[in-house]
Design an enzyme around this catalytic site. Structure first.
Site, PDB file in Angstrom:
ATOM      1  N   LYS A 139      24.236 -18.383  17.120  1.00 50.79           N
ATOM      2  CA  LYS A 139      23.461 -18.141  18.341  1.00 50.79           C
ATOM      3  C   LYS A 139      22.069 -17.591  17.992  1.00 50.79           C
ATOM      4  O   LYS A 139      21.813 -17.218  16.836  1.00 50.79           O
ATOM      5  CB  LYS A 139      24.249 -17.182  19.234  1.00 50.79           C
ATOM      6  CG  LYS A 139      25.565 -17.774  19.758  1.00 50.79           C
ATOM      7  CD  LYS A 139      26.338 -16.742  20.570  1.00 50.79           C
ATOM      8  CE  LYS A 139      27.577 -17.328  21.208  1.00 50.79           C
ATOM      9  NZ  LYS A 139      28.318 -16.304  22.006  1.00 50.79           N
ATOM     10  N   TYR A 194      28.703 -24.300  28.447  1.00 49.83           N
ATOM     11  CA  TYR A 194      29.392 -23.117  28.969  1.00 49.83           C
ATOM     12  C   TYR A 194      29.922 -23.329  30.392  1.00 49.83           C
ATOM     13  O   TYR A 194      30.110 -22.354  31.124  1.00 49.83           O
ATOM     14  CB  TYR A 194      28.462 -21.909  28.924  1.00 49.83           C
ATOM     15  CG  TYR A 194      28.364 -21.258  27.555  1.00 49.83           C
ATOM     16  CD1 TYR A 194      29.511 -20.835  26.866  1.00 49.83           C
ATOM     17  CD2 TYR A 194      27.128 -21.041  26.944  1.00 49.83           C
ATOM     18  CE1 TYR A 194      29.426 -20.234  25.622  1.00 49.83           C
ATOM     19  CE2 TYR A 194      27.039 -20.427  25.691  1.00 49.83           C
ATOM     20  CZ  TYR A 194      28.200 -20.025  25.035  1.00 49.83           C
ATOM     21  OH  TYR A 194      28.124 -19.420  23.799  1.00 49.83           O
ATOM     22  N   PHE A 249      28.359 -12.854  34.109  1.00 54.02           N
ATOM     23  CA  PHE A 249      27.467 -12.903  32.944  1.00 54.02           C
ATOM     24  C   PHE A 249      26.888 -14.306  32.692  1.00 54.02           C
ATOM     25  O   PHE A 249      26.142 -14.499  31.729  1.00 54.02           O
ATOM     26  CB  PHE A 249      28.191 -12.405  31.679  1.00 54.02           C
ATOM     27  CG  PHE A 249      29.442 -13.179  31.324  1.00 54.02           C
ATOM     28  CD1 PHE A 249      29.367 -14.345  30.573  1.00 54.02           C
ATOM     29  CD2 PHE A 249      30.692 -12.739  31.733  1.00 54.02           C
ATOM     30  CE1 PHE A 249      30.508 -15.066  30.245  1.00 54.02           C
ATOM     31  CE2 PHE A 249      31.852 -13.455  31.403  1.00 54.02           C
ATOM     32  CZ  PHE A 249      31.747 -14.620  30.663  1.00 54.02           C
ATOM     33  N   ARG A 278      38.055 -19.231  14.339  1.00 52.11           N
ATOM     34  CA  ARG A 278      38.182 -18.132  15.317  1.00 52.11           C
ATOM     35  C   ARG A 278      38.608 -16.842  14.612  1.00 52.11           C
ATOM     36  O   ARG A 278      38.157 -15.762  14.955  1.00 52.11           O
ATOM     37  CB  ARG A 278      39.193 -18.501  16.407  1.00 52.11           C
ATOM     38  CG  ARG A 278      38.768 -19.624  17.327  1.00 52.11           C
ATOM     39  CD  ARG A 278      37.742 -19.243  18.351  1.00 52.11           C
ATOM     40  NE  ARG A 278      38.222 -18.352  19.380  1.00 52.11           N
ATOM     41  CZ  ARG A 278      37.569 -18.108  20.511  1.00 52.11           C
ATOM     42  NH1 ARG A 278      36.400 -18.698  20.759  1.00 52.11           N
ATOM     43  NH2 ARG A 278      38.041 -17.266  21.401  1.00 52.11           N
ATOM     44  N   THR A 298      35.889 -11.717  20.916  1.00 54.53           N
ATOM     45  CA  THR A 298      34.649 -11.943  21.689  1.00 54.53           C
ATOM     46  C   THR A 298      33.754 -10.708  21.677  1.00 54.53           C
ATOM     47  O   THR A 298      32.543 -10.807  21.505  1.00 54.53           O
ATOM     48  CB  THR A 298      35.004 -12.323  23.149  1.00 54.53           C
ATOM     49  OG1 THR A 298      35.885 -13.445  23.120  1.00 54.53           O
ATOM     50  CG2 THR A 298      33.764 -12.658  23.939  1.00 54.53           C
ATOM     51  N   ARG A 350      31.766 -11.152  13.747  1.00 56.62           N
ATOM     52  CA  ARG A 350      31.339 -10.283  14.853  1.00 56.62           C
ATOM     53  C   ARG A 350      31.620  -8.815  14.540  1.00 56.62           C
ATOM     54  O   ARG A 350      30.849  -7.931  14.920  1.00 56.62           O
ATOM     55  CB  ARG A 350      32.031 -10.717  16.145  1.00 56.62           C
ATOM     56  CG  ARG A 350      31.490 -12.028  16.698  1.00 56.62           C
ATOM     57  CD  ARG A 350      32.367 -12.549  17.827  1.00 56.62           C
ATOM     58  NE  ARG A 350      31.813 -13.717  18.498  1.00 56.62           N
ATOM     59  CZ  ARG A 350      32.511 -14.485  19.328  1.00 56.62           C
ATOM     60  NH1 ARG A 350      33.786 -14.216  19.582  1.00 56.62           N
ATOM     61  NH2 ARG A 350      31.940 -15.525  19.915  1.00 56.62           N
ATOM     62  N   ASN A 391      26.780 -11.563  20.411  1.00 60.78           N
ATOM     63  CA  ASN A 391      27.893 -11.635  19.448  1.00 60.78           C
ATOM     64  C   ASN A 391      27.744 -12.754  18.417  1.00 60.78           C
ATOM     65  O   ASN A 391      28.714 -13.182  17.799  1.00 60.78           O
ATOM     66  CB  ASN A 391      29.238 -11.687  20.177  1.00 60.78           C
ATOM     67  CG  ASN A 391      29.398 -12.943  21.017  1.00 60.78           C
ATOM     68  OD1 ASN A 391      28.498 -13.788  21.057  1.00 60.78           O
ATOM     69  ND2 ASN A 391      30.530 -13.074  21.668  1.00 60.78           N
ATOM     70  N   HIS A 442      29.298 -18.800  18.171  1.00 63.13           N
ATOM     71  CA  HIS A 442      30.287 -19.464  19.021  1.00 63.13           C
ATOM     72  C   HIS A 442      31.224 -20.277  18.149  1.00 63.13           C
ATOM     73  O   HIS A 442      30.785 -20.919  17.193  1.00 63.13           O
ATOM     74  CB  HIS A 442      29.585 -20.424  20.003  1.00 63.13           C
ATOM     75  CG  HIS A 442      30.544 -21.353  20.690  1.00 63.13           C
ATOM     76  ND1 HIS A 442      31.247 -20.979  21.817  1.00 63.13           N
ATOM     77  CD2 HIS A 442      30.957 -22.612  20.375  1.00 63.13           C
ATOM     78  CE1 HIS A 442      32.041 -21.981  22.179  1.00 63.13           C
ATOM     79  NE2 HIS A 442      31.884 -22.987  21.330  1.00 63.13           N
ATOM     80  N   GLU A 447      33.164 -30.143  22.801  1.00 58.17           N
ATOM     81  CA  GLU A 447      31.928 -29.454  22.394  1.00 58.17           C
ATOM     82  C   GLU A 447      31.234 -30.144  21.213  1.00 58.17           C
ATOM     83  O   GLU A 447      30.002 -30.209  21.171  1.00 58.17           O
ATOM     84  CB  GLU A 447      32.255 -28.002  22.051  1.00 58.17           C
ATOM     85  CG  GLU A 447      32.703 -27.204  23.285  1.00 58.17           C
ATOM     86  CD  GLU A 447      33.209 -25.807  22.961  1.00 58.17           C
ATOM     87  OE1 GLU A 447      33.216 -25.417  21.769  1.00 58.17           O
ATOM     88  OE2 GLU A 447      33.622 -25.104  23.905  1.00 58.17           O
TER      89      GLU A 447
HETATM   90  P1  IDP Z   1      34.228 -16.578  22.967  1.00 59.21           P
HETATM   91  O1  IDP Z   1      32.791 -16.833  22.591  1.00 59.21           O
HETATM   92  O2  IDP Z   1      34.860 -15.545  22.075  1.00 59.21           O
HETATM   93  O3  IDP Z   1      35.059 -17.832  23.080  1.00 59.21           O
HETATM   94  P2  IDP Z   1      34.209 -16.505  25.880  1.00 59.21           P
HETATM   95  O4  IDP Z   1      35.122 -15.676  26.732  1.00 59.21           O
HETATM   96  O5  IDP Z   1      34.432 -17.969  25.857  1.00 59.21           O
HETATM   97  O6  IDP Z   1      34.220 -15.883  24.417  1.00 59.21           O
HETATM   98  O7  IDP Z   1      32.722 -16.205  26.381  1.00 59.21           O
HETATM   99  C1  IDP Z   1      31.641 -17.009  25.967  1.00 59.21           C
HETATM  100  C2  IDP Z   1      30.475 -16.118  25.628  1.00 59.21           C
HETATM  101  O8  IDP Z   1      30.027 -15.468  26.822  1.00 59.21           O
HETATM  102  C3  IDP Z   1      30.792 -14.968  24.663  1.00 59.21           C
HETATM  103  O9  IDP Z   1      30.774 -15.353  23.309  1.00 59.21           O
HETATM  104  C4  IDP Z   1      29.675 -14.008  24.997  1.00 59.21           C
HETATM  105  O10 IDP Z   1      28.445 -14.434  24.409  1.00 59.21           O
HETATM  106  C5  IDP Z   1      29.561 -14.171  26.510  1.00 59.21           C
HETATM  107  N1  IDP Z   1      30.391 -13.216  27.242  1.00 59.21           N
HETATM  108  C6  IDP Z   1      31.723 -13.269  27.442  1.00 59.21           C
HETATM  109  N2  IDP Z   1      32.154 -12.222  28.170  1.00 59.21           N
HETATM  110  C7  IDP Z   1      31.057 -11.504  28.450  1.00 59.21           C
HETATM  111  C8  IDP Z   1      30.834 -10.285  29.191  1.00 59.21           C
HETATM  112  O11 IDP Z   1      31.747  -9.674  29.738  1.00 59.21           O
HETATM  113  N3  IDP Z   1      29.540  -9.844  29.257  1.00 59.21           N
HETATM  114  C9  IDP Z   1      28.506 -10.491  28.680  1.00 59.21           C
HETATM  115  N4  IDP Z   1      28.666 -11.633  27.977  1.00 59.21           N
HETATM  116  C10 IDP Z   1      29.915 -12.130  27.861  1.00 59.21           C
HETATM  117 MG    MG Z   2      34.929 -19.396  24.443  1.00 57.18          MG
END
Ligand code: IDP
Ligand code: MG
Length: 150
Positions: free
Chosen positions: A9, A49, A57, A85, A91, A102, A112, A115, A126
């Site tokens: 990212k 997304y 968010f 993963r 996350t 992370r 974070n 992805h 994707e």
């Molecule tokens: P992942 O990246 O671990 O698969 P997802 O739940 O798919 O997590 O969320 C996608 C992305 O959205 C996360 O990597 C993060 O950048 C952002 N994100 C997820 N939850 C939150 C939140 O509660 N606050 C702010 N950003 C979030």
């Molecule tokens: Mg995800």
């Protein structure tokens, strides 16, 4: 054999962690089968997304991913989705174990670094968003037999 989508990212690229992150993924034994630097636009971000559309968010997430160039990688190997993963961590970097990407480099869920596709279905969708078919290159390495028994 699976292929998964990894995005370094904007924060990962800006903080000069691209090499470190790629090294961690590559030395697991998984293979880089696609790689590009690109600046994501709003339409691409929203497509990638889509599952998060409507969440509180979502707009910040789209803005973040569009804020500077990213590196997209297709990473291939047995169980590539699950393995990447695991290497990435949870996350929220606060909940990620030390030794994960992370966990070692992140402080906040909204920054974070990386992805990784969450399932084989997500991975297929994707990878196709970020790569044309002819941009994915499958090849052998002389070390393949040292990474995999068969
Ligand atoms: P992942 O990246 O671990 O698969 P997802 O739940 O798919 O997590 O969320 C996608 C992305 O959205 C996360 O990597 C993060 O950048 C952002 N994100 C997820 N939850 C939150 C939140 O509660 N606050 C702010 N950003 C979030
Ligand atoms: Mg995800």
């Amino acid at each position: 054999m699976e292929t998964t989508l990894i995005l370094i990212k904007p924060d990962g690229v800006q903080r000069s962690l691209s090499g470190e992150i790629i090294q961690r993924l590559e030395r697991s034994g998984l293979k880089i089968t696609g790689l590009k630097l690109l600046h994501v636009d709003e339409a691409l971000a929203k497509k990638h997304y889509a599952e998060h559309d409507g969440k509180p968010f979502f707009n910040d997430l789209v803005e973040y991913i569009c804020s500077a160039p990213i590196i997209a990688l297709a990473i291939s190997g047995p169980n590539a989705v699950q393995k990447t993963r695991t290497l990435i961590g949870k996350t929220n970097p606060l909940e990620s174990e030390p030794g994960t990407i992370r966990g070692d480099f992140g402080l906040e869920i909204s920054r974070n670094l990386i992805h990784g596709s969450a399932s084989t279905e997500d991975a297929e969708r994707e990878v196709n968003i970020f790569f044309e078919k002819n941009e994915i290159i499958n090849y052998k390495k002389s070390t393949d037999n040292w990474v995999l028994e068969s």
